[in-house]
Enzyme design. Structure first.
Site, mmCIF file in Angstrom:
data_model
loop_
_atom_site.group_PDB
_atom_site.id
_atom_site.type_symbol
_atom_site.label_atom_id
_atom_site.label_comp_id
_atom_site.label_asym_id
_atom_site.label_seq_id
_atom_site.Cartn_x
_atom_site.Cartn_y
_atom_site.Cartn_z
ATOM 1 N N CYS A 1 0.830 -1.204 0.000
ATOM 2 C CA CYS A 1 0.000 0.000 0.000
ATOM 3 C C CYS A 1 0.874 1.267 0.000
ATOM 4 C CB CYS A 1 -0.999 -0.038 1.156
ATOM 5 S SG CYS A 1 -2.381 1.079 0.863
ATOM 6 N N HIS B 1 -3.764 -5.362 1.300
ATOM 7 C CA HIS B 1 -2.978 -5.643 2.523
ATOM 8 C C HIS B 1 -2.940 -7.140 2.856
ATOM 9 C CE1 HIS B 1 -2.376 -1.508 4.091
ATOM 10 N NE2 HIS B 1 -3.445 -1.245 3.363
ATOM 11 N N GLU C 1 -1.046 -8.573 4.975
ATOM 12 C CA GLU C 1 -0.804 -8.741 6.425
ATOM 13 C C GLU C 1 -2.088 -8.654 7.237
ATOM 14 O OE1 GLU C 1 -0.560 -5.981 4.843
ATOM 15 O OE2 GLU C 1 -0.909 -4.269 6.174
HETATM 16 N N1 LIG Z 1 -3.247 1.822 3.782
HETATM 17 C C1 LIG Z 1 -2.340 2.609 3.250
HETATM 18 O O1 LIG Z 1 -1.147 2.330 3.261
HETATM 19 C C2 LIG Z 1 -2.829 3.918 2.691
HETATM 20 C C3 LIG Z 1 -1.893 4.527 1.705
HETATM 21 C C4 LIG Z 1 -2.113 6.013 1.477
HETATM 22 N N2 LIG Z 1 -2.071 6.718 2.718
HETATM 23 C C5 LIG Z 1 -3.407 6.244 0.734
HETATM 24 O O2 LIG Z 1 -4.389 6.592 1.340
HETATM 25 O O3 LIG Z 1 -3.451 6.092 -0.452
#
Ligand SMILES: NC(=O)CC[C@H](N)C(=O)O
Length: 293
Positions: free
Chosen positions: A97, A256, A258
């Site tokens: 992400c 994600h 994890e």
């Molecule tokens: N869950 C995250 O890592 C979010 C990534 C980033 N802050 C976004 O909103 O795009």
């Protein structure tokens, strides 16, 4: 086999480092969460590790663009570390992400894709500058700048989106996705829409197996047409959710893994007749550990 050591990189605003380290530990690695400031103080610290993982979160508050400041800090202060993990051939890199956003800003996921300069993208071939004209003197025309093969930008609807998505694995050299066909994982991002520079860049990436992970419907078909929301939660080109480098050792994904390492993290786990032993994301971390066996 000695357990590979994972450097889980932290920066101000990172918020997925604990569960990411836990997922690696569950898969048999040794993981340590290290702040980017500690690496700047002790530039040789990264040499202790075989896997670099940049976890999710809001590094530096997503200021300028998500992942931009951490990527810039790494490029200017931790160049040796990038070289150690990306170029040496012996190590793995995973960006989840916000971590994928950092890897995209660093350009390490799209290396090897041929990049015409701005002028040729505009069809203005005659004015393409020579490589020696690449530095900007404040006067130059924008035509002397390279256009990256792909980037990540705001979701189509312009908001943060948080939901579970189906993912299909393309034919790919990606080490982390070995023997995985499909996954069901949560995504949570605002700036996760994958956009290729043009059809040619997208085709180069696809043909090389670099578009490793795609959003799909529950039947797992990999479509090249952009699927509608919410199957494709951000409107990204060719439903791309994850990209790897040519070697398959460097991988970034927006969902994600994890957050789905245990079967009880599945949103409908109480209604499933049989429980799988693990959540879908765990195999990615296991694949990383097994690569060192
Ligand atoms: N869950 C995250 O890592 C979010 C990534 C980033 N802050 C976004 O909103 O795009």
């Amino acid at each position: 086999m000695a357990a590979p050591r994972v450097l889980v990189l932290r920066a101000p605003g990172t918020n997925c480092d604990v569960e990411t380290a836990h997922a690696f530990e569950l898969a048999g690695a040794t993981a340590e969460r290290i702040h980017v400031g500690r690496l700047s103080e002790n530039p040789a610290l990264h040499k202790r590790y075989q896997i670099l993982c940049i976890p999710g979160g809001f590094s530096y508050g997503d200021d300028i663009a998500a992942g931009r400041i951490l990527a810039t800090r790494m490029r200017h202060h931790l160049d040796d570390m990038i070289h150690h993990f990306v170029d040496s051939g012996d190590n793995l890199v995973l960006g989840i992400c916000n971590g994928m956003q950092v890897l995209m800003r660093l350009g390490v996921l799209t290396t090897g894709i041929q990049t015409p300069q701005m002028a040729s993208v505009r069809g203005d071939e005659d004015s393409v500058a020579s490589p020696s004209d690449q530095s900007w003197d404040g006067e130059s025309d924008w035509s002397s700048f390279d256009v990256p093969p792909a980037t990540l930008t705001w979701n189509n609807h312009g908001r943060f989106e948080d939901r579970w998505v189906h993912l299909a694995v393309d034919k790919t050299p990606c080490v982390f996705l070995k023997d995985i066909d499909q996954m069901f994982l949560p995504m949570a991002h605002a700036e996760g829409k994958f956009v290729a520079r043009d059809a040619d860049a997208l085709e180069q990436l696809r043909a090389a197996g670099r578009l490793a992970l795609r959003y799909c419907d529950s039947s797992g078909q990999i479509e090249s047409e952009t699927l509608p929301f919410p199957t494709n939660p951000n409107g990204g080109d060719a439903n791309v959710a994850g990209v790897c480098d040519a070697s398959g050792r460097v991988f970034g994904l927006m969902p994600h893994p994890e957050r789905h390492i245990d079967a009880t993290q599945h949103p409908f786990w109480t209604r499933r007749k049989t429980q799988p032993e693990h959540g879908d994301g765990l195999q990615m971390f296991r694949n990383a550990v097994q690569w060192f066996a």
